[in-house]
Design an enzyme around this catalytic site. Structure first.
Site, mmCIF file in Angstrom:
data_model
loop_
_atom_site.group_PDB
_atom_site.id
_atom_site.type_symbol
_atom_site.label_atom_id
_atom_site.label_comp_id
_atom_site.label_asym_id
_atom_site.label_seq_id
_atom_site.Cartn_x
_atom_site.Cartn_y
_atom_site.Cartn_z
ATOM 1 N N LYS A 181 0.943 -0.981 -0.182
ATOM 2 C CA LYS A 181 0.042 0.046 -0.129
ATOM 3 C C LYS A 181 1.290 0.710 0.128
ATOM 4 O O LYS A 181 0.890 1.689 -0.403
ATOM 5 C CB LYS A 181 -0.821 0.215 0.934
ATOM 6 N N GLN A 201 -4.815 -1.344 9.331
ATOM 7 C CA GLN A 201 -4.412 -3.283 8.577
ATOM 8 C C GLN A 201 -5.103 -3.814 9.571
ATOM 9 O O GLN A 201 -4.693 -4.304 10.829
ATOM 10 C CB GLN A 201 -3.078 -2.633 8.597
ATOM 11 N N ASP A 224 -10.737 3.081 3.822
ATOM 12 C CA ASP A 224 -11.499 1.337 4.095
ATOM 13 C C ASP A 224 -12.865 1.314 4.591
ATOM 14 O O ASP A 224 -13.579 0.651 3.743
ATOM 15 C CB ASP A 224 -10.795 0.444 5.422
#
Ligand code: NDP
Length: 286
Positions: free
Chosen positions: A56, A100, A123
């Site tokens: 990422k 994460q 997200d």
């Protein structure tokens, strides 16, 4: 339908999307001197998570964004993690925040997601964003479902009126994909582990989205001839190879179009994270 399905190339589509994002980031920088910023928070040493965070970071830098990974030790407390998020929420140069997952067991994941500023929740997991999606009003949409929709819109001239079956009802994939398909005017069925006659349900579908986590569960004779198949599953076989939730070798002979694993939905996920960071930048900074 005879012959082989068209392969939906997620790798190429993701590369094209990243290139487009890169051009937009450069234009913003040239016009306004601003650079969108993506911040990823990783707690602990999970090997797969470390790999995801590194890619990422790398791809965000490649499109010209400011990118930072905050790597915190496994013993980080919930209070410390909340303090880190408060700091990132307050920092105007931070457009996107991604924590994460999975988090270590001593941390309440729900409480952490709730603490991310919904305007920076790239997200798309914050209850405000999930609620907006459920109400048909998009905030930030989870990355993998967004990637599935971009592939479907590329594969099909119109989604309106098509029968779509989503296998899986997770917050991360199944539910948001189903909401997006509904927004695109599909007739949507959500199947799950308690669904009766899953093969019969899938056989009705013009669009199948498989998000289960069971290698090659969806067989070729479950697929309606000519259907479009999006395989979200990523399963590692004992020989180390990756495979999807769909039996690709069988399904490719029946479907009209199908995503491979790897090289289908997977590459779209990070590209959509970058897309969401740009969306968050525009929404916050105009
Ligand atoms: P979850 O484990 O959270 O959800 C799986 C879903 O599948 C559940 O809703 C479950 O039903 C359903 N299910 C399980 N067994 C069956 C069965 N026998 N028949 C029908 N439905 C079943 O997984 P995720 O949604 O997080 O992920 C799904 C897959 O997608 C995984 O392989 C994951 O690795 C992959 N993935 C890929 C990404 C990418 O970038 N390509 C990103 C995220 C995930 P129930 O609710 O009843 O238990």
């Amino acid at each position: 339908m005879t012959g082989e399905a068209r392969i939906i190339d997620g790798k190429a589509t993701a590369a094209a999307l990243r290139a487009e994002i890169g051009r937009e980031v450069a234009a913003i920088k040239a016009a306004r001197g601003l650079v969108p910023g993506l911040h990823v928070v990783l707690v602990g040493e999970d090997p797969a998570s470390k790999v995801y965070v590194a890619s990422k970071e790398k791809l965000a830098v490649e499109v010209g964004m400011n990118s930072a990974a905050h790597r915190l030790p496994a013993e980080t407390t919930e209070v410390q993690l909340l303090a880190k998020l408060a700091e990132l929420n307050a920092d105007d140069s931070v457009d996107g925040i991604l924590v994460q997952l999975p988090l270590p067991k001593h941390i309440d994941t729900g409480r952490i997601i709730d603490a991310i500023d919904p305007a920076k929740d790239v997200d798309g997991l914050h209850p405000i964003n999930a609620g907006l999606l459920a109400g048909g009003k998009n905030g930030l949409v989870p990355c993998t479902p967004l990637g599935c929709m971009l592939l479907l819109k590329q594969a099909l001239p119109s989604l309106s009126g098509l029968d779509a079956v989503v296998i899986g009802r997770s917050e991360l994939v199944g539910r948001p994909v189903a909401q997006l398909l509904l927004q695109a005017d599909c007739t949507v069925t959500i199947a799950h582990s308690r669904t009766r006659d899953l093969p019969g349900v899938v056989r009705r579908a013009d669009i199948v989205v498989a998000a289960v986590g069971r290698p090659r569960m969806v067989k070729g004779d479950w697929i309606k001839p000519g259907a479009t198949v999006i395989d979200v599953g990523i399963n590692r076989l004992p020989d180390g190879k990756l495979t999807g939730d769909v039996d690709f070798a069988e399904a490719v002979k029946v479907a009209g179009a199908i995503t491979p694993v790897p090289g289908g939905v997977g590459p779209m996920t990070i590209a959509c994270l970058l897309k969401n960071t740009l969306t968050a930048f525009h929404a916050r900074r105009g």
